[in-house]
Write an enzyme that holds these catalytic residues in place. Sequence first.
Site, short mmCIF file in Angstrom:
data_model
loop_
_atom_site.label_atom_id
_atom_site.label_comp_id
_atom_site.label_asym_id
_atom_site.label_seq_id
_atom_site.Cartn_x
_atom_site.Cartn_y
_atom_site.Cartn_z
N GLU A 83 0.81 -1.22 0.00
CA GLU A 83 0.00 0.00 0.00
C GLU A 83 0.84 1.27 0.00
O GLU A 83 0.47 2.26 -0.63
CB GLU A 83 -0.96 0.00 1.20
N HIS B 297 -12.22 -6.08 8.01
CA HIS B 297 -12.92 -5.70 6.76
C HIS B 297 -14.07 -4.76 7.07
O HIS B 297 -15.01 -4.67 6.29
CB HIS B 297 -13.44 -6.95 6.03
#
Length: 739
Positions: free
Chosen positions: A469, A539
């Site tokens: 990322e 999540h």
Amino acid sequence: MATTKTDPKLALTANGAKKSKLYEGLTRDQLIQAYRFIYTSRRIDDREILLKRQQKIYFQMSGAGHEGIGVAAGLALKPGYDWFYPYYRDRALCLALGVKPYDMFLQGVGAANDPSSGGRQMPSHWSYPELHIVTQSSPTGSQILQAVGCAEAGRYLARHPKAAEVPASATGDYRRFKNVSFQGDEVTYVSLGDGTSSEGEFWEAMNAAALGKLPVVFCVEDNGYAISVPVEVQTAGGSISRLVSGFPNFHFEEVDGTDPVASYAAFQRATRYCREGHGPAFVHAHVIRPYSHSLSDDERLYRPDAERERDSQRDPVTRTQMFLLREGILDEKGINQLEKEVEAELQIAVDQALEALPPAPESIMNFVYSPDLDPASSVFDTPAAVAELPADGKKPAGKTMADLITTTLRDEMKRDERIVIFGEDVADCSREEYLKRKLVKGKGGVFKLTFGLQAEFGNDRVFNAPLAEAAIVGRATGMATRGLKPVVEIQFFDYIWPAMMQIRDELSVIRWRSNNGFSCPVVIRVAIGGYLTGGAIYHSQCGESVFTHIPGLRVVFPSNSQDAAGLLRTAIRCDDPVLFLEHKRLYRESFGRAAYPGADYMVPFGKAKIVQPGTDLTVITYGAVVPRALQAAQKLEREQGVRVELIDLRCLNPFDWDTIAASVAKTNRALVAYEDTLSWGYGAEIAARIADKLFDQLDAPVRRVAAKDVFVAYQPILEDAILPQPNDLFLAMKELSEY
Ligand SMILES: Cc1ncc(C[n+]2csc(CCOP(=O)(O)OP(=O)(O)O)c2C)c(N)n1
Ligand SMILES: [Mg+2]
């Protein structure tokens, strides 16, 4: 100067037959110039140290011991043509590229006319747009991924030269404010210390450069220490060259970086390899650090005299001086003369810099955001195209938020060739031949929002990134600095954290710290949020307040399809970096579906939407709480006749204070609702402002409804108890309306 390229003819004609000897391609004049830069660099350090002791400057970072490799790189590369991501020891490099000593002293005093930052950054944090020296920061290693992105941008622009053009009609478009230039054989230079090679971002950058065969020269200036930590404790086996030797596509050099001639030869080979398009190069330069880490460090605490004495025998200043004498390039008189000239120049530069005016306190807010294009302005307020009715006269089927995000991306990509999309799994299929042979349909994102875009726009414009990322955001930042518009995806908000350094310390602050010298208007799309029944801890996260806390970053959080389309278009066309938060639960929800509002529909930032007007209570919210709050408000009206005014903020930075204030003035009651954990959440700031600014108008305390201060659990019973539910909102609204 670095623009003086090696030219044997020049040496012959300028200096006669005897002086025609070349030293790894360097003429005698260039060697004298090299010594001048080396000596100047060292003496600037000495002067700065003195000025710091006299409290006339506020910080000092020396380039001592690194001058040989720096000047060599400066002679081998071309300012204003190649691109530079130097680190703080690269004073000699900057001098060789054309930075003036006066400019360096202006940094030290923090002058208003310091060209690198206008007094905002410490000295030795280089930034000189015309020379292509890109603004540097203090975190070790955060420049490396950006250098990779910079090189990618150069190559992209060479393949898509039309992308550099600015369409005449581009009002309300960042492209009007970005000068784009590129060279087919340009090279990007990036340097770092030996300790910094331990940072993960270094390895992500090496991998990306090798994968893309990018023209980046990585220069590790290995002085054997990272503050007090010696290289054998830092780097397994003690040699970074050995560790990186397995990277494919690289050209490797290991050199005595205190020897400018050998270093120049290494850089010539390295840059030639890059310019010819073979791939990146790695120059491992062994240097010394004679002046401790900084003025706050005393290396005698951890280095014995004998070791320091050994280093001093390789000092690039004396070494280069001896070389010139030995080769008869300069005699002692010549050396003295040169040094005298340098001293005189530095004296004038110091005197002038000490007279320089400091920046005005009123200027502090300048360039947090683009001064040219305000995304909250009416330029970004365009009406939705009236959706054409199908022939049977029935209303067109509403499109989901997912549909409209994809359509908006597609339309903007058609309109603007500078847009590139990358991230994890965003491509249809990296093995393009499978697509071409129609063996597979393609993926296009784990939520399929980029489906079909690679097939339509090609691998150059839509591609998968390695699972890293920081690299996604860092590369995007480098690309945007060059004028591209990366619209990158972070697959789940829960995994944005490796990119936090890039977002917090780079992306959002580049414009401000360079005093508007550079900007990087990237769009980061992020799937966020819970209510997933089974999303669990990793999540389901929210956490938007962590990002609204960062000056320089726009944060958007739509709750429905049409807003998502309008806000995404504004995000793409605007001139600031934007974090575009897409709630996963809303992607395909029946709530908030809409017809496509057309290829020019935009919603300005910082304009809330009144979802439902009311007179009795103001509810301020955004994202997935909007439909839940609406449900609660409708129930309250049905059961109690209480009319709630429901405000969807849509954009969190900037946010629409005027709409909040007008509503609370009418209802005299305010509830702030958000999905993130309650304490120190985004709504805490809104509640505090209402309490502060609207105290006299309130008939009840300002209340908040939010998640419990805990993580989101997997088991749906637990998830329901943790995240704010319609019933929690209903009860809070009811209680507040009865207060
Ligand atoms: C991410 C980060 N961690 C820690 C620091 C504090 N720090 C500044 S310089 C430095 C050592 C760097 O050593 P090296 O990379 O070898 O470069 P050198 O200073 O030796 O040239 C450290 C730990 C920082 N600036 N950034
Ligand atoms: Mg070091």
